[in-house]
Structures are given as structure tokens and as C-alpha cells.
Design a protein around this motif. Sequence first.
Motif, PDB file in Angstrom:
ATOM      1  N   LEU A   3      24.261  32.269  45.591  1.00 45.58           N
ATOM      2  CA  LEU A   3      23.722  31.851  46.881  1.00 45.58           C
ATOM      3  C   LEU A   3      23.730  32.956  47.929  1.00 45.58           C
ATOM      4  O   LEU A   3      22.981  32.884  48.906  1.00 45.58           O
ATOM      5  CB  LEU A   3      24.511  30.649  47.406  1.00 45.58           C
ATOM      6  CG  LEU A   3      24.582  29.442  46.465  1.00 45.58           C
ATOM      7  CD1 LEU A   3      25.499  28.384  47.040  1.00 45.58           C
ATOM      8  CD2 LEU A   3      23.193  28.892  46.207  1.00 45.58           C
ATOM      9  N   GLY A   4      24.591  33.950  47.771  1.00 44.80           N
ATOM     10  CA  GLY A   4      24.654  35.030  48.742  1.00 44.80           C
ATOM     11  C   GLY A   4      25.923  35.835  48.609  1.00 44.80           C
ATOM     12  O   GLY A   4      26.771  35.567  47.772  1.00 44.80           O
ATOM     13  N   VAL A   5      26.046  36.842  49.461  1.00 36.68           N
ATOM     14  CA  VAL A   5      27.234  37.692  49.493  1.00 36.68           C
ATOM     15  C   VAL A   5      28.244  37.057  50.450  1.00 36.68           C
ATOM     16  O   VAL A   5      27.923  36.804  51.614  1.00 36.68           O
ATOM     17  CB  VAL A   5      26.881  39.125  49.945  1.00 36.68           C
ATOM     18  CG1 VAL A   5      28.141  39.979  50.044  1.00 36.68           C
ATOM     19  CG2 VAL A   5      25.869  39.766  49.002  1.00 36.68           C
ATOM     20  N   ASP A   6      29.437  36.789  49.947  1.00 35.75           N
ATOM     21  CA  ASP A   6      30.501  36.231  50.787  1.00 35.75           C
ATOM     22  C   ASP A   6      31.250  37.344  51.501  1.00 35.75           C
ATOM     23  O   ASP A   6      31.454  37.286  52.707  1.00 35.75           O
ATOM     24  CB  ASP A   6      31.474  35.414  49.931  1.00 35.75           C
ATOM     25  CG  ASP A   6      32.502  34.673  50.763  1.00 35.75           C
ATOM     26  OD1 ASP A   6      32.111  33.713  51.452  1.00 35.75           O
ATOM     27  OD2 ASP A   6      33.683  35.068  50.733  1.00 35.75           O
ATOM     28  N   HIS A   7      31.675  38.340  50.746  1.00 34.72           N
ATOM     29  CA  HIS A   7      32.409  39.454  51.336  1.00 34.72           C
ATOM     30  C   HIS A   7      32.414  40.655  50.412  1.00 34.72           C
ATOM     31  O   HIS A   7      32.051  40.562  49.249  1.00 34.72           O
ATOM     32  CB  HIS A   7      33.844  39.050  51.706  1.00 34.72           C
ATOM     33  CG  HIS A   7      34.704  38.685  50.534  1.00 34.72           C
ATOM     34  ND1 HIS A   7      34.808  37.390  50.045  1.00 34.72           N
ATOM     35  CD2 HIS A   7      35.512  39.429  49.749  1.00 34.72           C
ATOM     36  CE1 HIS A   7      35.634  37.364  49.029  1.00 34.72           C
ATOM     37  NE2 HIS A   7      36.077  38.597  48.827  1.00 34.72           N
ATOM     38  N   VAL A   8      32.831  41.773  50.984  1.00 38.70           N
ATOM     39  CA  VAL A   8      33.079  42.995  50.237  1.00 38.70           C
ATOM     40  C   VAL A   8      34.571  43.265  50.364  1.00 38.70           C
ATOM     41  O   VAL A   8      35.108  43.271  51.474  1.00 38.70           O
ATOM     42  CB  VAL A   8      32.261  44.180  50.809  1.00 38.70           C
ATOM     43  CG1 VAL A   8      32.612  45.469  50.111  1.00 38.70           C
ATOM     44  CG2 VAL A   8      30.776  43.883  50.707  1.00 38.70           C
ATOM     45  N   GLY A   9      35.250  43.441  49.236  1.00 35.06           N
ATOM     46  CA  GLY A   9      36.696  43.641  49.243  1.00 35.06           C
ATOM     47  C   GLY A   9      37.071  45.109  49.264  1.00 35.06           C
ATOM     48  O   GLY A   9      36.502  45.915  48.517  1.00 35.06           O
ATOM     49  N   LEU A  79      36.705  50.706  48.230  1.00 30.79           N
ATOM     50  CA  LEU A  79      35.881  49.598  47.755  1.00 30.79           C
ATOM     51  C   LEU A  79      36.488  49.020  46.481  1.00 30.79           C
ATOM     52  O   LEU A  79      36.763  49.751  45.523  1.00 30.79           O
ATOM     53  CB  LEU A  79      34.455  50.063  47.495  1.00 30.79           C
ATOM     54  CG  LEU A  79      33.479  48.993  47.042  1.00 30.79           C
ATOM     55  CD1 LEU A  79      33.342  47.894  48.087  1.00 30.79           C
ATOM     56  CD2 LEU A  79      32.130  49.603  46.729  1.00 30.79           C
ATOM     57  N   TYR A  80      36.713  47.714  46.496  1.00 26.81           N
ATOM     58  CA  TYR A  80      37.398  47.061  45.381  1.00 26.81           C
ATOM     59  C   TYR A  80      36.478  46.103  44.633  1.00 26.81           C
ATOM     60  O   TYR A  80      36.411  46.131  43.414  1.00 26.81           O
ATOM     61  CB  TYR A  80      38.638  46.339  45.932  1.00 26.81           C
ATOM     62  CG  TYR A  80      39.485  45.644  44.910  1.00 26.81           C
ATOM     63  CD1 TYR A  80      39.921  46.291  43.761  1.00 26.81           C
ATOM     64  CD2 TYR A  80      39.884  44.330  45.097  1.00 26.81           C
ATOM     65  CE1 TYR A  80      40.705  45.651  42.832  1.00 26.81           C
ATOM     66  CE2 TYR A  80      40.674  43.683  44.176  1.00 26.81           C
ATOM     67  CZ  TYR A  80      41.081  44.346  43.041  1.00 26.81           C
ATOM     68  OH  TYR A  80      41.869  43.709  42.116  1.00 26.81           O
ATOM     69  N   HIS A  81      35.771  45.233  45.357  1.00 28.82           N
ATOM     70  CA  HIS A  81      34.898  44.284  44.673  1.00 28.82           C
ATOM     71  C   HIS A  81      33.800  43.769  45.590  1.00 28.82           C
ATOM     72  O   HIS A  81      33.866  43.911  46.801  1.00 28.82           O
ATOM     73  CB  HIS A  81      35.699  43.100  44.115  1.00 28.82           C
ATOM     74  CG  HIS A  81      36.326  42.233  45.161  1.00 28.82           C
ATOM     75  ND1 HIS A  81      37.608  42.408  45.609  1.00 28.82           N
ATOM     76  CD2 HIS A  81      35.837  41.171  45.873  1.00 28.82           C
ATOM     77  CE1 HIS A  81      37.891  41.497  46.528  1.00 28.82           C
ATOM     78  NE2 HIS A  81      36.825  40.734  46.721  1.00 28.82           N
ATOM     79  N   LEU A  82      32.816  43.153  44.953  1.00 31.15           N
ATOM     80  CA  LEU A  82      31.724  42.464  45.627  1.00 31.15           C
ATOM     81  C   LEU A  82      31.904  40.979  45.331  1.00 31.15           C
ATOM     82  O   LEU A  82      32.015  40.589  44.170  1.00 31.15           O
ATOM     83  CB  LEU A  82      30.381  42.955  45.095  1.00 31.15           C
ATOM     84  CG  LEU A  82      29.130  42.243  45.588  1.00 31.15           C
ATOM     85  CD1 LEU A  82      28.956  42.452  47.084  1.00 31.15           C
ATOM     86  CD2 LEU A  82      27.912  42.745  44.828  1.00 31.15           C
ATOM     87  N   ALA A  83      31.955  40.145  46.384  1.00 35.37           N
ATOM     88  CA  ALA A  83      32.170  38.704  46.209  1.00 35.37           C
ATOM     89  C   ALA A  83      30.887  37.949  46.514  1.00 35.37           C
ATOM     90  O   ALA A  83      30.298  38.117  47.588  1.00 35.37           O
ATOM     91  CB  ALA A  83      33.293  38.221  47.111  1.00 35.37           C
ATOM     92  N   LEU A  84      30.477  37.131  45.575  1.00 34.88           N
ATOM     93  CA  LEU A  84      29.236  36.370  45.677  1.00 34.88           C
ATOM     94  C   LEU A  84      29.531  34.875  45.676  1.00 34.88           C
ATOM     95  O   LEU A  84      30.297  34.393  44.836  1.00 34.88           O
ATOM     96  CB  LEU A  84      28.315  36.710  44.503  1.00 34.88           C
ATOM     97  CG  LEU A  84      27.983  38.198  44.339  1.00 34.88           C
ATOM     98  CD1 LEU A  84      27.301  38.451  43.008  1.00 34.88           C
ATOM     99  CD2 LEU A  84      27.123  38.670  45.501  1.00 34.88           C
ATOM    100  N   VAL A  85      28.921  34.152  46.592  1.00 32.57           N
ATOM    101  CA  VAL A  85      29.066  32.695  46.642  1.00 32.57           C
ATOM    102  C   VAL A  85      28.149  32.093  45.586  1.00 32.57           C
ATOM    103  O   VAL A  85      26.981  32.469  45.484  1.00 32.57           O
ATOM    104  CB  VAL A  85      28.697  32.135  48.030  1.00 32.57           C
ATOM    105  CG1 VAL A  85      28.828  30.618  48.048  1.00 32.57           C
ATOM    106  CG2 VAL A  85      29.552  32.742  49.103  1.00 32.57           C
ATOM    107  N   VAL A  86      28.688  31.149  44.820  1.00 30.86           N
ATOM    108  CA  VAL A  86      27.912  30.471  43.788  1.00 30.86           C
ATOM    109  C   VAL A  86      28.023  28.960  43.961  1.00 30.86           C
ATOM    110  O   VAL A  86      28.979  28.463  44.550  1.00 30.86           O
ATOM    111  CB  VAL A  86      28.371  30.874  42.367  1.00 30.86           C
ATOM    112  CG1 VAL A  86      28.169  32.367  42.133  1.00 30.86           C
ATOM    113  CG2 VAL A  86      29.823  30.506  42.119  1.00 30.86           C
ATOM    114  N   ASP A  87      27.039  28.249  43.427  1.00 31.31           N
ATOM    115  CA  ASP A  87      27.087  26.788  43.498  1.00 31.31           C
ATOM    116  C   ASP A  87      27.777  26.166  42.289  1.00 31.31           C
ATOM    117  O   ASP A  87      28.136  25.002  42.312  1.00 31.31           O
ATOM    118  CB  ASP A  87      25.682  26.208  43.688  1.00 31.31           C
ATOM    119  CG  ASP A  87      24.747  26.519  42.532  1.00 31.31           C
ATOM    120  OD1 ASP A  87      25.118  27.294  41.614  1.00 31.31           O
ATOM    121  OD2 ASP A  87      23.611  26.002  42.542  1.00 31.31           O
TER     122      ASP A  87
END
Length: 143
Positions: A3-9, A79-87
Amino acid sequence: MILGVDHVGLATAEPARAGEQLAALGMVRTDHGRADAYGVACEFWNLPGDRAGTAVELVSPTRAGSAVDGRLAGQGPGLYHLALVVDDLAGETARLRRGGFLALDAEPCRGARPGMRVAFLYLPEPAELLVELVHYAPPAPSR
């Protein structure tokens, strides 16, 4: 579906100092919590007026053997991770595994925010990308 990018860790052993640097960029801390399954504390930073937008998450160890210890020892902070929101956390994990991602979690874990469930996956070469899939439980109906 993603659904989108939640955050960058960002991994750091010095969250107070890193927070000062984010504040110098005009960001404000909007949330914080712990993800005890991973042994980390998390701070979420956003630009003022964009609290629902993509956040920067500072991830720091709370104990020896935390999920970020290897990253900090090997590559240092950053930079550690890319967080993506999913349904659908299970469905997206399975789909990405079929696409070559390696699941790092046997089961989704509680995240650092209320109602947050997460699962980490790793994409080896050529990207060497750590991805966090995030699903938020719908808020409980008010009574």
C-alpha cells in the motif's frame, strides 16, 4: 498488496545524537516504542505537518544479541531497512518469497507501534535489501 512506504529504518547505537541530527533537519519525534522480539528501541520522526507521511525510524539495540547488532558491528550505523505497509502480511510474505526474498521471521512479530505486526525479508544480490512488511490492525470501535 503493498500500500505504500511506512518508514525508512536507520540503525544507530546513539539514538539521542541521531535524533538531534534529525531535529536539525526540521523533523520531530512523533512516536516511539520497543520491539522486544528484536531487542530494539524505535523512534519515529516525521516532518511537522506530515505526521501520517513516511517516517524515519531510528533503531537502536536494547540488549546484546539484538537484531541490529550485526549491522552495527559490520557496517556501522546507517540505512537499515525499507518498511512497506501491506494489507495482507502472510500473503505478501509468501508472494515475495516466491520472488526470491528470504523470510527472516518464522512468524510475524509485534512491532514498535500499537497494533503493528511486522515480518522481515531479505533480498540478496544485487540489491542486498532488508525489507520490513508492516500491517496495522484496524482501530477498535469506540463504545
